[in-house]
Design an enzyme around this catalytic site. Structure first.
Site, short mmCIF file in Angstrom:
data_model
loop_
_atom_site.label_atom_id
_atom_site.label_comp_id
_atom_site.label_asym_id
_atom_site.label_seq_id
_atom_site.Cartn_x
_atom_site.Cartn_y
_atom_site.Cartn_z
N TYR A 1 -6.34 38.30 -3.67
CA TYR A 1 -6.37 39.61 -4.31
C TYR A 1 -5.00 40.28 -4.26
O TYR A 1 -4.86 41.42 -3.82
CB TYR A 1 -7.44 40.51 -3.67
N TYR B 1 -21.72 40.75 -3.15
CA TYR B 1 -20.54 39.89 -3.33
C TYR B 1 -21.00 38.45 -3.17
O TYR B 1 -21.65 38.10 -2.19
CB TYR B 1 -19.44 40.19 -2.31
N ASP C 1 -28.11 34.28 -0.49
CA ASP C 1 -26.73 33.91 -0.20
C ASP C 1 -26.43 34.28 1.25
O ASP C 1 -26.14 35.44 1.56
CB ASP C 1 -25.80 34.63 -1.17
N LYS D 1 -18.77 29.73 5.06
CA LYS D 1 -17.99 30.46 6.06
C LYS D 1 -18.07 29.87 7.48
O LYS D 1 -17.27 29.03 7.81
CB LYS D 1 -18.36 31.94 6.01
#
Ligand SMILES: *Cc1c(COP(=O)(O)O)cnc(C)c1O
Length: 429
Positions: free
Chosen positions: A36, A156, A253, A282
């Site tokens: 980002y 997200y 998720d 993750k």
């Protein structure tokens, strides 16, 4: 400016091996994209030279307690002897082989372990969380022949296009692409407390769109990068019931919430539900390598048939081997107790921040501690404050938050002290 930057062919010194500290920062500025960010970033990144236990050492010698677990991943801390050993042992057999037409023990063992842990028997190993979400969406589209999804605001799910399309359409970082993304159905963000009115509206929205929906997709109980928002598990149960009632799939998720972070093994466990499709990532490899998984029920797998997906590095043996070791470590470590202790430490340690005029709310769930400011925070200013306290954090938006390694121990106090100091320095509302 080096020869490569001016567009000429690289000279031999372009391949000259390791760089000294100052070169890293300079060449980073010249060549490297960060998450980002623009190249060069207006605020340069800090150069890290090593990571041990829960501490990062910067090239200038400063040592910082890592309050981020490298974005939810390094749950056991860095340079863990068991994880290191698993990797070096696997390296002796093979670093990688293709997964098309071949298989191997590390991947098969990982699939069986994940199936046992989740109750979802069919496992697709992907190379990143975003890809795991793409695969989940693809499964749902292939199975149902429909291509619309329902999700909630504030979510997200990753940065690839399918995943972006179910991120929060406003605070998500993806409004730039709104014209090219498919338009899915968004419910309001689920509240922290149970609210009959919200539940009714959610049920109504699902009912209204049921005929066109392939799946409902949500992060369970904690919305991570979409705003570090926690919601009541009853909504997850409601979504499970609605999905069953209308014959829509439920995709959960768990990429951020999986493996104990919220105080339960999976976010779903707060609601006692099982999804049709689950995404993991993750913390799966304890923060060592990029690996993710999409799991599904027998029924979904049968209905999908041939799944049209196959990443080059699918099932990578090194990543699978370190994931196996990480899951074994998790099984052995008293993570439930550790997370409970972190939760108590965060609750007590961050409480004073709630009284600061710049702070809107302090919230804690499991090993996640969040200070939400009234206004967007100055990332660099917050980092300077917490780094003076010997802590690494990466705030975003209005949030200064931590999800430390489970092995953080007494260093947790350092994190909460730093966060409280950052809260004191925030602009009042
Ligand atoms: C981080 C994250 C992803 C994306 O994973 P990557 O490995 O960064 O692609 C997807 N969903 C959730 C909930 C996440 O937290």
């Amino acid at each position: 400016m080096g020869p490569a930057a001016s567009g000429e062919r690289p000279g031999p010194d372009a391949f000259a091996g390791p760089l000294a500290g100052p070169d890293v920062a300079g060449l980073d500025r010249e060549h490297v994209w960060h998450p980002y960010a623009a190249v060069p970033q207006p605020v340069p990144p800090y150069v890290v030279s090593r990571a041990r236990g829960v501490r990062l050492t910067l090239a200038d010698g400063r040592e910082l307690v890592d309050g981020m677990s490298s974005w939810w991943a390094a749950i056991h801390g860095y340079h863990h002897p068991v994880l290191n050993r698993a990797l070096t042992a696997q390296l002796e057999d093979m670093a990688h082989v293709m997964f098309g037409g071949l298989t191997h023990e590390p991947a098969v063992r990982l699939a069986r372990t994940l199936a046992d842990m989740t109750g979802l028997p069919k496992v697709f190993l992907a190379d990143s969380g975003s890809v795991a979400v793409e695969v989940a969406i693809k499964m749902a589209f292939q199975l149902t022949g429909r291509s619309r999804l329902l999700t909630v605001r504030g979510g997200y799910h990753g940065d690839t296009f399918g995943a972006m399309s179910v991120c929060d359409p406003v605070n998500g970082m993806h409004h730039l692409f709104s014209g090219v993304l498919p338009e899915h159905v968004f419910a309001e963000r689920p509240p922290r407390e149970f609210d009959e009115g919200y539940a009714g509206r959610l049920a109504e929205l699902v009912a209204r769109h049921a005929g066109e929906l392939a799946a409902i997709i949500v992060e369970p109980v904690v919305q991570g990068a979409g705003g570090m928002h926690f919601y009541h598990p009853a909504y997850l149960r409601l979504l499970r019931e609605l999905a069953d009632e209308y014959g829509v799939l439920l995709i959960v998720d768990e990429i951020a919430t999986g493996f104990g972070r919220t105080g339960e093994l999976f976010g779903c466990d707060h609601a006692g539900i099982r999804p049709d499709i689950m995404c993991l990532g993750k913390a799966l490899t304890g923060g060592y390598l990029s690996l993710a998984a999409t799991l599904c029920t027998e029924r979904v797998a049968r209905g999908v048939g041939v799944l049209m997906h196959g990443p080059t590095f699918m099932g990578n043996p090194l990543a699978a081997a370190v994931a196996n070791a990480s899951l074994e470590l998790l099984r052995e470590r008293p993570w439930r107790e550790e997370v409970r202790r972190i939760e108590a430490g965060l609750t007590a340690g961050l409480a004073p921040a709630a009284a600061e005029p710049g702070v809107r709310e302090v919230r804690v769930l499991g090993a996640i501690g969040v200070i939400e400011a009234h206004e967007p925070v100055d990332v660099r200013a917050v980092q300077e404050v917490v780094m003076r306290h010997g802590v690494w954090l990466r705030p975003f938006g209005r949030l200064v938050y931590t999800m430390p390694p489970y092995s953080v121990g007494d260093d947790l106090r350092r994190i909460t002290t730093a966060m409280t100091a950052a809260a004191r320095a925030l602009e009042p509302a």
